[in-house]
Scaffold this motif. Structure first.
Motif, PDB file in Angstrom:
ATOM      1  N   VAL A  33      19.637  44.517 -71.057  1.00 23.19           N
ATOM      2  CA  VAL A  33      20.325  44.540 -71.488  1.00 23.19           C
ATOM      3  C   VAL A  33      20.666  43.085 -70.278  1.00 23.19           C
ATOM      4  N   GLN A  34      20.003  42.822 -69.071  1.00 21.39           N
ATOM      5  CA  GLN A  34      20.041  41.940 -68.353  1.00 21.39           C
ATOM      6  C   GLN A  34      18.452  41.220 -68.995  1.00 21.39           C
ATOM      7  N   GLN A  35      17.876  41.562 -69.406  1.00 19.09           N
ATOM      8  CA  GLN A  35      17.432  40.256 -70.408  1.00 19.09           C
ATOM      9  C   GLN A  35      18.131  39.447 -71.549  1.00 19.09           C
ATOM     10  N   PHE A  36      18.933  39.859 -72.077  1.00 19.43           N
ATOM     11  CA  PHE A  36      19.941  39.844 -72.712  1.00 19.43           C
ATOM     12  C   PHE A  36      21.003  38.779 -72.197  1.00 19.43           C
ATOM     13  N   PHE A  37      21.513  38.386 -71.325  1.00 21.71           N
ATOM     14  CA  PHE A  37      22.381  37.264 -70.431  1.00 21.71           C
ATOM     15  C   PHE A  37      21.732  36.972 -70.141  1.00 21.71           C
ATOM     16  N   GLY A  88      16.228  46.778 -84.232  1.00 21.97           N
ATOM     17  CA  GLY A  88      16.103  47.748 -82.540  1.00 21.97           C
ATOM     18  C   GLY A  88      16.597  46.562 -82.004  1.00 21.97           C
ATOM     19  N   GLU A  89      16.771  45.003 -82.077  1.00 22.60           N
ATOM     20  CA  GLU A  89      17.378  44.431 -80.942  1.00 22.60           C
ATOM     21  C   GLU A  89      18.303  44.031 -81.365  1.00 22.60           C
ATOM     22  N   ILE A  90      19.106  44.325 -79.362  1.00 22.21           N
ATOM     23  CA  ILE A  90      20.502  43.417 -79.199  1.00 22.21           C
ATOM     24  C   ILE A  90      21.253  42.521 -79.935  1.00 22.21           C
ATOM     25  N   ILE A  91      22.195  43.092 -80.665  1.00 20.66           N
ATOM     26  CA  ILE A  91      22.499  41.546 -81.201  1.00 20.66           C
ATOM     27  C   ILE A  91      24.122  41.607 -81.020  1.00 20.66           C
ATOM     28  N   GLY A  92      24.282  42.337 -79.863  1.00 19.68           N
ATOM     29  CA  GLY A  92      25.674  42.222 -79.557  1.00 19.68           C
ATOM     30  C   GLY A  92      26.118  43.623 -78.125  1.00 19.68           C
ATOM     31  N   LEU A  93      26.936  42.492 -77.307  1.00 19.40           N
ATOM     32  CA  LEU A  93      26.926  43.219 -76.264  1.00 19.40           C
ATOM     33  C   LEU A  93      28.795  43.067 -76.134  1.00 19.40           C
ATOM     34  N   ILE A  94      28.916  44.657 -75.017  1.00 17.58           N
ATOM     35  CA  ILE A  94      30.505  44.305 -74.426  1.00 17.58           C
ATOM     36  C   ILE A  94      30.331  45.300 -72.504  1.00 17.58           C
ATOM     37  N   THR A  95      30.534  44.545 -72.284  1.00 12.25           N
ATOM     38  CA  THR A  95      31.070  45.430 -70.980  1.00 12.25           C
ATOM     39  C   THR A  95      31.963  45.659 -70.023  1.00 12.25           C
ATOM     40  N   TYR A  96      32.967  46.022 -69.353  1.00 11.22           N
ATOM     41  CA  TYR A  96      34.108  46.400 -68.917  1.00 11.22           C
ATOM     42  C   TYR A  96      34.178  47.181 -67.321  1.00 11.22           C
ATOM     43  N   VAL A  97      35.481  47.321 -67.194  1.00 11.70           N
ATOM     44  CA  VAL A  97      35.303  48.144 -65.570  1.00 11.70           C
ATOM     45  C   VAL A  97      36.681  48.581 -66.286  1.00 11.70           C
ATOM     46  N   THR A  98      36.746  50.185 -65.385  1.00 14.11           N
ATOM     47  CA  THR A  98      38.342  50.714 -65.119  1.00 14.11           C
ATOM     48  C   THR A  98      39.239  50.921 -64.281  1.00 14.11           C
ATOM     49  N   HIS A  99      40.622  50.665 -64.690  1.00  8.05           N
ATOM     50  CA  HIS A  99      41.119  50.534 -63.708  1.00  8.05           C
ATOM     51  C   HIS A  99      42.023  51.373 -63.467  1.00  8.05           C
ATOM     52  N   GLY A 100      41.326  53.008 -63.091  1.00 10.01           N
ATOM     53  CA  GLY A 100      41.744  53.660 -63.332  1.00 10.01           C
ATOM     54  C   GLY A 100      42.457  54.469 -64.907  1.00 10.01           C
ATOM     55  N   LYS A 101      44.192  54.651 -65.080  1.00  6.72           N
ATOM     56  CA  LYS A 101      44.648  55.087 -66.003  1.00  6.72           C
ATOM     57  C   LYS A 101      45.170  53.634 -66.338  1.00  6.72           C
ATOM     58  N   ARG A 102      45.294  52.832 -65.259  1.00  8.36           N
ATOM     59  CA  ARG A 102      46.033  52.216 -65.759  1.00  8.36           C
ATOM     60  C   ARG A 102      45.372  50.787 -66.923  1.00  8.36           C
ATOM     61  N   SER A 103      44.565  50.526 -66.605  1.00 10.41           N
ATOM     62  CA  SER A 103      43.271  49.126 -67.628  1.00 10.41           C
ATOM     63  C   SER A 103      42.428  49.718 -67.904  1.00 10.41           C
ATOM     64  N   ILE A 104      41.390  48.914 -68.717  1.00 11.98           N
ATOM     65  CA  ILE A 104      40.599  49.243 -69.037  1.00 11.98           C
ATOM     66  C   ILE A 104      39.622  47.356 -68.955  1.00 11.98           C
ATOM     67  N   GLU A 105      39.581  46.806 -68.074  1.00 15.51           N
ATOM     68  CA  GLU A 105      39.073  45.334 -67.942  1.00 15.51           C
ATOM     69  C   GLU A 105      37.799  45.035 -68.686  1.00 15.51           C
ATOM     70  N   ILE A 106      37.929  44.056 -69.805  1.00 15.99           N
ATOM     71  CA  ILE A 106      36.642  43.165 -70.743  1.00 15.99           C
ATOM     72  C   ILE A 106      36.338  42.572 -69.859  1.00 15.99           C
ATOM     73  N   ILE A 107      35.268  43.096 -69.430  1.00 21.23           N
ATOM     74  CA  ILE A 107      34.168  41.770 -68.517  1.00 21.23           C
ATOM     75  C   ILE A 107      33.634  40.555 -68.984  1.00 21.23           C
ATOM     76  N   SER A 108      32.934  40.606 -70.757  1.00 23.59           N
ATOM     77  CA  SER A 108      32.014  40.209 -71.275  1.00 23.59           C
ATOM     78  C   SER A 108      31.717  41.024 -72.696  1.00 23.59           C
ATOM     79  N   LEU A 109      32.121  39.734 -73.897  1.00 19.31           N
ATOM     80  CA  LEU A 109      32.403  40.235 -75.625  1.00 19.31           C
ATOM     81  C   LEU A 109      30.914  39.194 -75.882  1.00 19.31           C
ATOM     82  N   ASP A 110      30.348  39.319 -76.733  1.00 21.47           N
ATOM     83  CA  ASP A 110      28.805  38.373 -76.831  1.00 21.47           C
ATOM     84  C   ASP A 110      29.102  39.061 -78.232  1.00 21.47           C
TER      85      ASP A 110
END
Length: 328
Positions: free
Chosen positions: A182-186, A217-239
């Protein structure tokens, strides 16, 4: 000598379809409509019969040009019932005409037939049920076959088939063992795993998310997020490395499924004023513009001076826009 799925019966016509079409992702609305119609005509018959009559069916229905098929009427139905080259079944013919009108309506509402399909729930049974509800003479089994044929859900090859790859999912949660890749992908695609927004600094290689691997087996798509409790999930990256194959949509749906499971009320994402592609992508998938942060990028640029000041199209990169989608 190659081995094939049993249904190919070593028939050249079936083998050609199996190797070149079946399960291949289709993005063209006209070809999607054709694939749906062929599945509809196949109901109760052999697939070989449909392929043998395919050219005649194409001619009968204006090569599946949607606007032309949508204008066909009862006189056309009676005429086609006398056409020995096609499958002469009144309800199937009428369903093809009615379904073309439904597709045209979906194009006007969602931009394309493909985008409507991609907006459906990630669950296969739910997706097939909604297609069955939208279209005539398309039961859930036929709808699922259509989704398989056009690559929206994986096909299952027989174990002896040369295309058999097992049942390993292409999308999976990012695990500890994936962090190095994942780090290499970014680094390869973004220059750095560090994402800076007006709301803070995020190290994407450390965040939860989902990845999409190709057959190698190569990564060709990636999504990351953070969670703010039950209020929301915030997408940080999508590629997505390969555009137009539904990878981004599938990754987004994986996060939506996670939000539903965790009983999170909404998903949010921040993009910039120049990113017209992202604005279109998220809005077509149910997100609404909630907030404009004027000069938000300027605040982020104080933390990361390397953020460009203009896009490749020459648009000044200044503002942030927050979009949200309420989970039901």
């Amino acid at each position: 000598m190659r081995n094939y799925c049993r249904w190919c019966e070593n028939d050249p016509l079936l083998i050609a379809y199996h190797d070149k079409e079946w399960g291949q992702r289709e993005g063209n609305d006209q070809r999607l409509f054709e694939a749906m119609c062929l599945e509809l005509f196949q109901s109760g018959l052999s697939w070989k019969t449909v392929l043998q009559k395919r050219d005649s069916i194409r001619k009968a229905f204006h090569h599946f040009e949607l606007e032309k098929v949508a204008t066909m009427n009862e006189q056309d139905v009676e005429r086609l019932l006398k056409d020995k080259g096609i499958i002469r079944h009144r309800k199937k013919i009428e369903a093809t005409i009615q379904n073309s009108r439904n597709v045209v309506r979906l194009q006007r509402e969602f931009g394309s037939f493909r985008e409507w399909i991609e907006s459906l729930p990630n669950d296969v049974e739910a997706k097939a049920a909604m297609i069955s509800e939208m279209f005539t003479y398309m039961g859930p089994i036929t709808a699922k076959s259509f989704l398989e044929a056009t690559g929206f859900i994986p096909v299952e090859h027989d174990k002896q088939c040369h295309l058999f790859e097992g049942k390993s999912l292409q999308i999976k949660p990012i695990g500890t063992a994936d962090r190095g890749e994942v780090q290499q992908f970014f680094h390869q695609h973004w220059g750095s795993p560090e994402m800076v927004l007006s709301t803070g600094v995020f190290h994407c290689e450390r965040l939860p998310g989902f990845l999409y691997r190709n057959k190698l087996g190569e990564i060709i798509g990636l999504i990351t997020y953070v969670t703010h409790g039950k209020r929301s999930i915030e997408i940080i990256s999508l590629d997505s490395v390969e555009e137009g194959k539904g990878i981004g949509t599938s990754l987004l749906q994986a996060v939506e499924a996670e939000a539903i499971e965790q009983q999170v009320r909404q998903i949010e994402v921040i993009t910039t004023n120049d990113n017209l592609h992202a604005l279109g992508f998220y809005q077509k998938r149910g997100f609404q513009l909630k907030e404009l942060v004027v000069n938000g990028v300027e605040k982020a640029r104080q933390l990361k001076p390397s953020i460009p000041r203009k896009s490749a199209d020459g648009i000044p990169i200044r503002d942030e826009l927050k979009l949200v989608k309420t989970m039901r």
